[in-house]
Design an enzyme around this catalytic site. Sequence first.
Site, short mmCIF file in Angstrom:
data_model
loop_
_atom_site.label_atom_id
_atom_site.label_comp_id
_atom_site.label_asym_id
_atom_site.label_seq_id
_atom_site.Cartn_x
_atom_site.Cartn_y
_atom_site.Cartn_z
N GLU A 161 0.83 -1.20 0.00
CA GLU A 161 0.00 0.00 0.00
C GLU A 161 0.87 1.26 0.00
OE1 GLU A 161 -3.13 -0.01 -0.39
OE2 GLU A 161 -3.63 -2.12 0.03
N ARG A 192 -17.95 -1.12 5.77
CA ARG A 192 -19.03 -1.80 5.04
C ARG A 192 -19.57 -2.97 5.87
NH1 ARG A 192 -18.56 -6.07 2.07
NH2 ARG A 192 -16.30 -5.99 2.23
N CYS A 236 -7.63 -2.17 8.29
CA CYS A 236 -6.26 -2.15 7.75
C CYS A 236 -5.80 -0.72 7.46
CB CYS A 236 -6.16 -2.99 6.48
SG CYS A 236 -6.30 -4.75 6.83
N HIS A 241 -1.29 -5.83 1.54
CA HIS A 241 -2.50 -6.67 1.46
C HIS A 241 -2.18 -7.93 0.65
CE1 HIS A 241 -5.61 -3.51 2.72
NE2 HIS A 241 -5.99 -4.61 3.34
N1 PCA Z 1 -8.16 -7.09 6.29
C1 PCA Z 1 -9.07 -6.03 6.69
C2 PCA Z 1 -8.90 -5.90 8.18
C3 PCA Z 1 -8.23 -7.16 8.61
C4 PCA Z 1 -7.72 -7.77 7.38
O1 PCA Z 1 -7.00 -8.77 7.31
C5 PCA Z 1 -8.87 -4.74 5.90
O2 PCA Z 1 -8.43 -4.80 4.74
O3 PCA Z 1 -9.17 -3.66 6.41
#
Ligand code: PCA
Length: 195
Positions: free
Chosen positions: A79, A89, A142, A164
Site C-alpha cells: 500500500e 461496510r 487495515c 495486502h
Molecule cells: N483485512 C481487513 C482488516 C483485517 C484484514 O486482514 C482490511 O483490509 O481492512
Amino acid sequence: MKHLLITGFEPFGGENINPSWEAVRLLPDTIGDVALHKLQIPTLFGTAAQTVIDAAAELQPGAILCVGQAGSRSAVTPEYVGINLRHARIADNAGLQPQDEAIVPGGPAAYFATVPVRRMVAAVEAAGVPCTCSYSAGTFVCNELLYSLLHRFRDTDTMVGFIHVPYLPEQGSPSLTLEEMVRALTAAIAALWEE
Ligand code: PCA
C-alpha cells in the site's frame, strides 16, 4: 541486526482463517540481517493500532510491516498511502461499524507509507509472485492501522508499511497459495533496507 515488527490479522467477516497471519507465522525468524518479531493482532478498530504501537514501544523496531487480507485482489499489493477515514461496510470483530469518521480528528488527510514501496513491489515481482502497488488500503481496520502508525511514527526513523494479500485457495478466488505469500513477504522484507 535490524529489527522488524511484522503483524498479521485474526480472521474477520465470517472467515475462519486470515491469510495474512497464516503467511506471517510461517516466515523465518531472520531474513538476511533482519530479525523478525511476529505478532497476531485483532481485527478491531482502535485496538489493532494500539496493540502494534504498544509492541513497537517495547521493541523499538527499525521498521513495522503490517499484513492484511484483501479478498477481491489477485496480487500481493503493498500500500502506498493511508487516509484519515474510517468507513466500514461490515462490522469489525466487536460489532463496530463506524461511518465517515476521521481516524485522527484534525489530522492530515493522508500519509504516504515510509517503506520503499516501489523497491518492494519490484522485489516481489522478481521473486515470481504477482504484485502491484495499491493506492488505497480501503477504509476498514487495515487502513486505520496504516494511517495510525504513519501518524504515530511521523518524523521518526521507524519505517511503516502495509501489504495486502489475496485469499488463500480454500477461501475462494482469486487467490494465491500460502507458499507464494511467504515467498512474496520474504522478498519484500529483504528489500526494506538497501544492501
Ligand atoms: N483485512 C481487513 C482488516 C483485517 C484484514 O486482514 C482490511 O483490509 O481492512
